[in-house]
Enzyme design. Structure first.
Site, PDB file in Angstrom:
ATOM      1  N   ARG A 104       0.853  -1.188   0.000  1.00 48.36           N
ATOM      2  CA  ARG A 104       0.000   0.000   0.000  1.00 48.36           C
ATOM      3  C   ARG A 104       0.894   1.246   0.000  1.00 48.36           C
ATOM      4  NH1 ARG A 104      -5.271   0.156   0.839  1.00 48.36           N
ATOM      5  NH2 ARG A 104      -5.257  -1.978   1.597  1.00 48.36           N
ATOM      6  N   THR A 108      -0.685   7.684  -0.863  1.00 39.23           N
ATOM      7  CA  THR A 108      -2.028   7.629  -1.484  1.00 39.23           C
ATOM      8  C   THR A 108      -2.916   6.558  -0.849  1.00 39.23           C
ATOM      9  OG1 THR A 108      -1.375   5.967  -3.095  1.00 39.23           O
ATOM     10  CG2 THR A 108      -1.008   8.278  -3.708  1.00 39.23           C
ATOM     11  N   ASP A 200       2.484 -13.262  13.125  1.00 40.96           N
ATOM     12  CA  ASP A 200       2.776 -12.882  11.741  1.00 40.96           C
ATOM     13  C   ASP A 200       3.178 -14.132  10.965  1.00 40.96           C
ATOM     14  OD1 ASP A 200       4.393 -12.137   9.389  1.00 40.96           O
ATOM     15  OD2 ASP A 200       4.023 -10.104  10.101  1.00 40.96           O
ATOM     16  N   ASP A 203       6.583 -13.990   9.001  1.00 38.93           N
ATOM     17  CA  ASP A 203       7.754 -14.075   9.890  1.00 38.93           C
ATOM     18  C   ASP A 203       7.931 -15.483  10.423  1.00 38.93           C
ATOM     19  OD1 ASP A 203       8.639 -11.507   9.620  1.00 38.93           O
ATOM     20  OD2 ASP A 203       7.651 -10.751  11.429  1.00 38.93           O
TER      21      ASP A 203
HETATM   22  N1  URA Z   1      -1.093 -11.126   8.788  1.00 43.67           N
HETATM   23  C1  URA Z   1      -0.485 -11.997   9.632  1.00 43.67           C
HETATM   24  O1  URA Z   1       0.552 -12.550   9.321  1.00 43.67           O
HETATM   25  N2  URA Z   1      -1.055 -12.198  10.840  1.00 43.67           N
HETATM   26  C2  URA Z   1      -2.191 -11.620  11.227  1.00 43.67           C
HETATM   27  O2  URA Z   1      -2.668 -11.882  12.334  1.00 43.67           O
HETATM   28  C3  URA Z   1      -2.821 -10.722  10.324  1.00 43.67           C
HETATM   29  C4  URA Z   1      -2.251 -10.501   9.117  1.00 43.67           C
END
Ligand code: URA
Length: 209
Positions: A104, A108, A200, A203
């Site tokens: 994103r 903008t 995440d 990650d």
């Molecule tokens: N992306 C992720 O990796 N984890 C989340 O909880 C939300 C978006």
């Protein structure tokens, strides 16, 4: 509205809840995302078309079945979607693979595609778009719109975890796309993370934390 399928299978439930644990390391997390994607692919391919084929077993001739509908392609949304590709290829080894990446623009707030490479016949294929986390639904919805602009006509979206907000947005924006989620979680938090979630996904798949 597109059809929403929440997986209801003990193996999927067990594996998802196993990798939610914060102590699960990269190797195990990656392996299990692959396994969950494989099981979800099994479910998402339930309606593939079959055609009759004459075959001969060691004992006799018979009319068997073989896959006959549209060929498949897998398109992971970069980067976390990459973690689901191998599992799907275990079920559909001949599938072609495309990639799409977007971010994103901070000024903008518009989605910007930074990478997109698709099979040249993607308009004729059934395309499985994969991203482990359907959170707000913003980037997934934009990815599907971009793929439609590039000529993709038949899509199914697969995620490991979905938030109610993301499911609602995606199914409203793309009523023609079936959605498969491994599990439906409770909510999003103020940072856009799925709760209880698994953190995440990118990650944890790539060990970048
Ligand atoms: N992306 C992720 O990796 N984890 C989340 O909880 C939300 C978006």
């Amino acid at each position: 509205m597109g059809r929403v399928h929440i997986m209801d299978h003990p193996l999927v439930r067990h594996k998802i809840d196993y990798i939610r644990r914060k102590e699960v390391g990269t190797k195990e997390f990656r392996e299990m995302i692959e396994e969950i994607a494989m099981l979800m692919c099994y479910e998402a391919t339930r309606e593939l078309k079959l055609a009759d084929v004459e075959i001969e077993t060691p004992l006799c001739k018979m009319t068997g079945k073989e896959l006959a509908g549209r060929k498949l392609a897998v398109v992971p949304i970069l980067r976390a979607g990459l973690g689901m590709v191998e599992g799907i290829l275990k079920m559909i080894p001949a599938a072609k693979i495309g990639h799409i990446g977007l971010y994103r623009d901070p000024d903008t707030l518009m989605p910007v595609e930074y990478y997109c490479k698709l099979p040249s016949d993607c308009d004729k294929r059934e395309v499985f778009v994969v991203d482990p986390m359907l959170a707000t639904g913003g980037s997934s919805s934009e990815a599907l719109a971009m793929l439609k602009q590039k000529g993709v006509k038949n899509m199914t979206f697969l995620c490991i975890l979905a938030a109610p907000e993301g499911l609602e947005k995606l199914s409203k924006d793309h009523p023609d796309v079936d959605i498969y989620a491994g599990a439906l979680d409770e909510k999003l938090n103020e940072h856009g993370y799925i709760v209880p979630g698994l953190g995440d996904a990118g990650d944890r798949i790539f060990g970048t934390k």
